[in-house]
Write a protein that holds these residues in place. Structure first.
Motif, PDB file in Angstrom:
ATOM      1  N   PRO A  69     -16.554  20.593  -5.408  1.00 38.72           N
ATOM      2  CA  PRO A  69     -15.751  20.003  -4.176  1.00 38.72           C
ATOM      3  C   PRO A  69     -16.330  20.536  -2.932  1.00 38.72           C
ATOM      4  CG  PRO A  69     -13.596  20.090  -5.647  1.00 38.72           C
ATOM      5  CD  PRO A  69     -15.490  20.897  -6.360  1.00 38.72           C
ATOM      6  N   LYS A  70     -16.706  22.114  -2.748  1.00 40.77           N
ATOM      7  CA  LYS A  70     -17.245  22.626  -2.107  1.00 40.77           C
ATOM      8  C   LYS A  70     -18.161  22.379  -1.446  1.00 40.77           C
ATOM      9  CE  LYS A  70     -13.538  27.108  -1.362  1.00 40.77           C
ATOM     10  NZ  LYS A  70     -13.660  28.153  -1.172  1.00 40.77           N
ATOM     11  N   ALA A  71     -18.668  22.408  -2.461  1.00 42.97           N
ATOM     12  CA  ALA A  71     -20.444  21.765  -2.819  1.00 42.97           C
ATOM     13  C   ALA A  71     -20.621  20.581  -2.210  1.00 42.97           C
ATOM     14  CB  ALA A  71     -21.228  21.736  -3.978  1.00 42.97           C
ATOM     15  N   ILE A  72     -19.861  20.282  -2.392  1.00 45.80           N
ATOM     16  CA  ILE A  72     -20.113  18.173  -2.017  1.00 45.80           C
ATOM     17  C   ILE A  72     -19.805  18.363  -0.417  1.00 45.80           C
ATOM     18  CG2 ILE A  72     -18.490  16.023  -2.077  1.00 45.80           C
ATOM     19  CD1 ILE A  72     -18.166  16.656  -4.772  1.00 45.80           C
ATOM     20  N   LYS A  73     -18.924  19.288  -0.068  1.00 49.47           N
ATOM     21  CA  LYS A  73     -18.265  19.342   1.720  1.00 49.47           C
ATOM     22  C   LYS A  73     -19.712  19.805   2.067  1.00 49.47           C
ATOM     23  CE  LYS A  73     -16.779  22.615   3.392  1.00 49.47           C
ATOM     24  NZ  LYS A  73     -15.991  23.868   3.848  1.00 49.47           N
ATOM     25  N   TRP A  74     -20.334  20.507   1.464  1.00 52.12           N
ATOM     26  CA  TRP A  74     -21.622  21.164   2.141  1.00 52.12           C
ATOM     27  C   TRP A  74     -22.143  20.252   2.831  1.00 52.12           C
ATOM     28  CZ3 TRP A  74     -20.782  24.936   5.964  1.00 52.12           C
ATOM     29  CH2 TRP A  74     -19.685  25.358   5.993  1.00 52.12           C
ATOM     30  N   PHE A  75     -23.237  19.629   1.151  1.00 54.34           N
ATOM     31  CA  PHE A  75     -24.188  18.168   1.040  1.00 54.34           C
ATOM     32  C   PHE A  75     -23.327  17.618   1.976  1.00 54.34           C
ATOM     33  CE2 PHE A  75     -24.414  20.293  -3.496  1.00 54.34           C
ATOM     34  CZ  PHE A  75     -26.031  21.603  -2.812  1.00 54.34           C
ATOM     35  N   GLU A  76     -22.406  17.194   2.693  1.00 59.09           N
ATOM     36  CA  GLU A  76     -22.308  16.565   3.388  1.00 59.09           C
ATOM     37  C   GLU A  76     -22.284  16.513   4.338  1.00 59.09           C
ATOM     38  OE1 GLU A  76     -18.051  14.949   1.881  1.00 59.09           O
ATOM     39  OE2 GLU A  76     -18.001  13.192   0.420  1.00 59.09           O
ATOM     40  N   LYS A  77     -22.241  17.721   4.810  1.00 57.12           N
ATOM     41  CA  LYS A  77     -22.205  18.338   6.149  1.00 57.12           C
ATOM     42  C   LYS A  77     -23.900  18.436   6.487  1.00 57.12           C
ATOM     43  CE  LYS A  77     -21.049  21.325   9.395  1.00 57.12           C
ATOM     44  NZ  LYS A  77     -19.989  20.230  10.891  1.00 57.12           N
ATOM     45  N   ALA A  78     -24.693  19.219   5.466  1.00 56.01           N
ATOM     46  CA  ALA A  78     -25.935  19.438   5.918  1.00 56.01           C
ATOM     47  C   ALA A  78     -26.684  17.739   5.988  1.00 56.01           C
ATOM     48  CB  ALA A  78     -26.528  19.627   4.696  1.00 56.01           C
ATOM     49  N   TYR A  79     -26.133  17.157   5.216  1.00 54.99           N
ATOM     50  CA  TYR A  79     -26.911  15.480   5.603  1.00 54.99           C
ATOM     51  C   TYR A  79     -26.009  15.207   7.122  1.00 54.99           C
ATOM     52  CZ  TYR A  79     -26.781  10.345   5.361  1.00 54.99           C
ATOM     53  OH  TYR A  79     -27.373   8.962   6.088  1.00 54.99           O
ATOM     54  N   GLN A  80     -24.773  15.442   7.156  1.00 55.32           N
ATOM     55  CA  GLN A  80     -24.611  14.575   9.174  1.00 55.32           C
ATOM     56  C   GLN A  80     -25.408  15.796   9.828  1.00 55.32           C
ATOM     57  OE1 GLN A  80     -20.873  15.663   8.655  1.00 55.32           O
ATOM     58  NE2 GLN A  80     -20.185  13.948   7.391  1.00 55.32           N
ATOM     59  N   LEU A  81     -26.161  16.955   9.279  1.00 54.03           N
ATOM     60  CA  LEU A  81     -27.003  17.713  10.429  1.00 54.03           C
ATOM     61  C   LEU A  81     -28.084  17.075   9.984  1.00 54.03           C
ATOM     62  CD1 LEU A  81     -24.828  21.227   9.735  1.00 54.03           C
ATOM     63  CD2 LEU A  81     -24.714  19.318  11.889  1.00 54.03           C
ATOM     64  N   GLY A  82     -28.507  16.334   9.030  1.00 52.79           N
ATOM     65  CA  GLY A  82     -30.020  15.373   9.536  1.00 52.79           C
ATOM     66  C   GLY A  82     -30.721  16.146   8.433  1.00 52.79           C
ATOM     67  N   ALA A  86     -29.804  17.047   0.854  1.00 55.79           N
ATOM     68  CA  ALA A  86     -28.471  17.486   0.911  1.00 55.79           C
ATOM     69  C   ALA A  86     -28.092  15.861  -0.494  1.00 55.79           C
ATOM     70  CB  ALA A  86     -27.657  16.741   1.739  1.00 55.79           C
ATOM     71  N   VAL A  87     -28.794  14.300   0.382  1.00 60.14           N
ATOM     72  CA  VAL A  87     -28.638  12.905  -0.416  1.00 60.14           C
ATOM     73  C   VAL A  87     -29.074  13.471  -2.149  1.00 60.14           C
ATOM     74  CG1 VAL A  87     -29.391  10.906  -0.557  1.00 60.14           C
ATOM     75  CG2 VAL A  87     -29.139  11.905   1.350  1.00 60.14           C
ATOM     76  N   GLY A  88     -30.055  14.178  -2.585  1.00 61.97           N
ATOM     77  CA  GLY A  88     -29.805  14.065  -3.967  1.00 61.97           C
ATOM     78  C   GLY A  88     -29.249  14.972  -4.330  1.00 61.97           C
ATOM     79  N   SER A  89     -29.059  16.367  -3.790  1.00 66.59           N
ATOM     80  CA  SER A  89     -28.061  16.950  -4.549  1.00 66.59           C
ATOM     81  C   SER A  89     -26.625  16.531  -4.045  1.00 66.59           C
ATOM     82  CB  SER A  89     -28.024  17.916  -3.582  1.00 66.59           C
ATOM     83  OG  SER A  89     -28.728  19.012  -3.645  1.00 66.59           O
ATOM     84  N   LEU A  90     -26.078  15.287  -3.475  1.00 64.84           N
ATOM     85  CA  LEU A  90     -25.284  14.841  -3.723  1.00 64.84           C
ATOM     86  C   LEU A  90     -25.232  13.651  -4.937  1.00 64.84           C
ATOM     87  CD1 LEU A  90     -24.178  13.874  -0.374  1.00 64.84           C
ATOM     88  CD2 LEU A  90     -22.951  15.104  -1.601  1.00 64.84           C
ATOM     89  N   ALA A  91     -26.341  13.117  -5.031  1.00 65.92           N
ATOM     90  CA  ALA A  91     -26.662  11.899  -6.249  1.00 65.92           C
ATOM     91  C   ALA A  91     -26.310  12.515  -7.881  1.00 65.92           C
ATOM     92  CB  ALA A  91     -27.931  10.623  -6.429  1.00 65.92           C
ATOM     93  N   ILE A  92     -26.842  13.883  -7.787  1.00 63.55           N
ATOM     94  CA  ILE A  92     -27.033  14.710  -8.961  1.00 63.55           C
ATOM     95  C   ILE A  92     -25.231  14.983  -9.105  1.00 63.55           C
ATOM     96  CG2 ILE A  92     -27.696  16.720 -10.053  1.00 63.55           C
ATOM     97  CD1 ILE A  92     -30.375  16.805  -7.915  1.00 63.55           C
ATOM     98  N   ILE A  93     -25.402  15.696  -8.507  1.00 56.20           N
ATOM     99  CA  ILE A  93     -23.461  16.254  -8.818  1.00 56.20           C
ATOM    100  C   ILE A  93     -22.791  14.553  -9.261  1.00 56.20           C
ATOM    101  CG2 ILE A  93     -21.276  16.545  -7.952  1.00 56.20           C
ATOM    102  CD1 ILE A  93     -22.713  18.588  -6.474  1.00 56.20           C
TER     103      ILE A  93
END
Length: 360
Positions: A69-82, A86-93
């Motif tokens: 859950p924390k990994a997802i939160k930070w990846f989503e934050k990273a994507y929002q920051l450009g 992070a999109v690939g990491s979210l897809a893998i999860i």
């Protein structure tokens, strides 16, 4: 240097400095535990790489326990920051069941985000998901849309797949010229399987040209001119050419009547998946044309036609079961097939189905 009471180095406030400090902890001390709060604080302050790396550490359990859950939160934050990675990491999860949150709809969502940003691999993944109905309703049209985007981006494999789609009308209209064009691009861009496909397509393109020329003469009743062109097209596996030739041999148009030749040509087209040919083969058994009438074989061929999408085949099956001459009468089967044909838009079937509903 200022120290906290516990002897810890005071963390800088600048996000870039925080990120650099985290990298230093990893590269010089191999200390992911110290690096993690630096990445997190950097991410909180707007550093995309910091947010992304915090997600990586939580995903892999480096410097901390695995916390998806924390990994997802930070990846989503990273994507929002450009941070597009992070999109690939979210897809893998969301794709890999080992992370415990498998969700194909979310995989498709994040892959689509990446595809819309120009990532070619994601375009092909999105195409596969739509084509196979993974995470979304199956849609060959959407599959083709994303394959074509990947092909336009220069991906040789996608170019070959688009060529095959144009050949088989898979998610798009059949277009032999477009198919040849895409296959040629795939060959030029180094796809190892595209050469054989291009040869096949060019062969079919020639067959289509012969068929069109032959049909012009056939429609003018100039059968002697039509025959060699249609024969050439049939040699190129043009199914409509085989059906037309079968009619010529069946009726003696420009050739000597030959029921066996007509039957063989129709069988070839039917086995290759032409629904009209399936119905015509069935008619040989319904009317006993050159062979013994056989209701069971007629129904076998009509069911093949139904599988290939022929509503007329459904109607004919209903008629055979209703009449009960070539096969034992079965009103339930007749109703079932009449309804199937009617649902497919066959007008006479709608009337037949209404009639069948009054019969016991």
């Amino acid at each position: 240097m200022a120290l906290f009471g516990f002897g810890k180095k005071k963390l800088p406030e600048d996000p870039d400095s925080l990120f650099s400090l985290a990298v230093e902890y990893i590269e010089k001390e191999n200390d992911y535990k110290k690096a993690l709060p630096c990445f997190e604080k950097a991410g909180q302050k707007g550093n995309a790489a910091g947010a992304y790396n915090a997600g990586i550490l939580y995903m892999q359990g480096n410097g901390t326990s695995v916390d998806i859950p924390k990994a997802i939160k930070w990846f989503e934050k990273a994507y929002q920051l450009g941070k597009t990675e992070a999109v690939g990491s979210l897809a893998i999860i969301y794709h890999d069941p080992k992370y415990g949150v498998q969700d194909y709809k979310k995989v498709l969502h994040w892959c689509t985000v990446a595809a819309e940003s120009g990532d070619v691999i994601s375009m092909k993944t999105v195409a596969r998901f739509h084509g196979d109905g993974i995470g979304a309703t199956k849609s060959r049209e959407k599959r083709f849309y994303w394959l074509e985007k990947a092909a336009n981006a220069g991906d040789a494999e996608a170019q070959r797949w688009v060529a095959e789609c144009c050949l088989h009308a898979d998610g798009c209209s059949a277009d032999i010229e477009k198919a040849c064009g895409w296959a040629a691009k795939a060959v030029k861009n180094g796809d190892s399987e595209a050469g054989l496909l291009l040869d096949k397509l060019e062969y079919k393109r020639d067959a289509e040209a012969n068929y069109r020329a032959g049909m012009k003469d056939f429609n003018r009743e100039q059968y002697a001119y039509a025959l060699p062109q249609l024969l050439q097209a049939a040699m190129g596996d043009h199914l409509e050419a085989k059906i037309c030739l079968a009619e010529m041999f069946l009726d003696g148009k420009g050739v000597e009547k030959n029921l066996q030749r007509a039957y063989d040509l129709l069988c070839e087209a039917a086995i290759a998946g032409n629904p009209k040919a399936c119905c015509k083969v069935a008619n040989f058994y319904i009317y006993g044309t050159g062979l013994k009438a056989d209701g069971e074989k007629a129904i076998m061929w009509l069911k093949k036609g139904s599988e290939f999408g022929s509503v007329n085949a459904n109607y004919l099956i209903a008629c055979l079961y209703k009449e009960g001459k070539l096969v034992p009468q079965n009103l339930n089967e007749a109703r079932k097939w009449a309804k199937k044909a009617a649902d497919g838009g066959h007008r006479r079937s709608a009337e037949l189905y209404k009639e069948m509903m009054t019969m016991s």
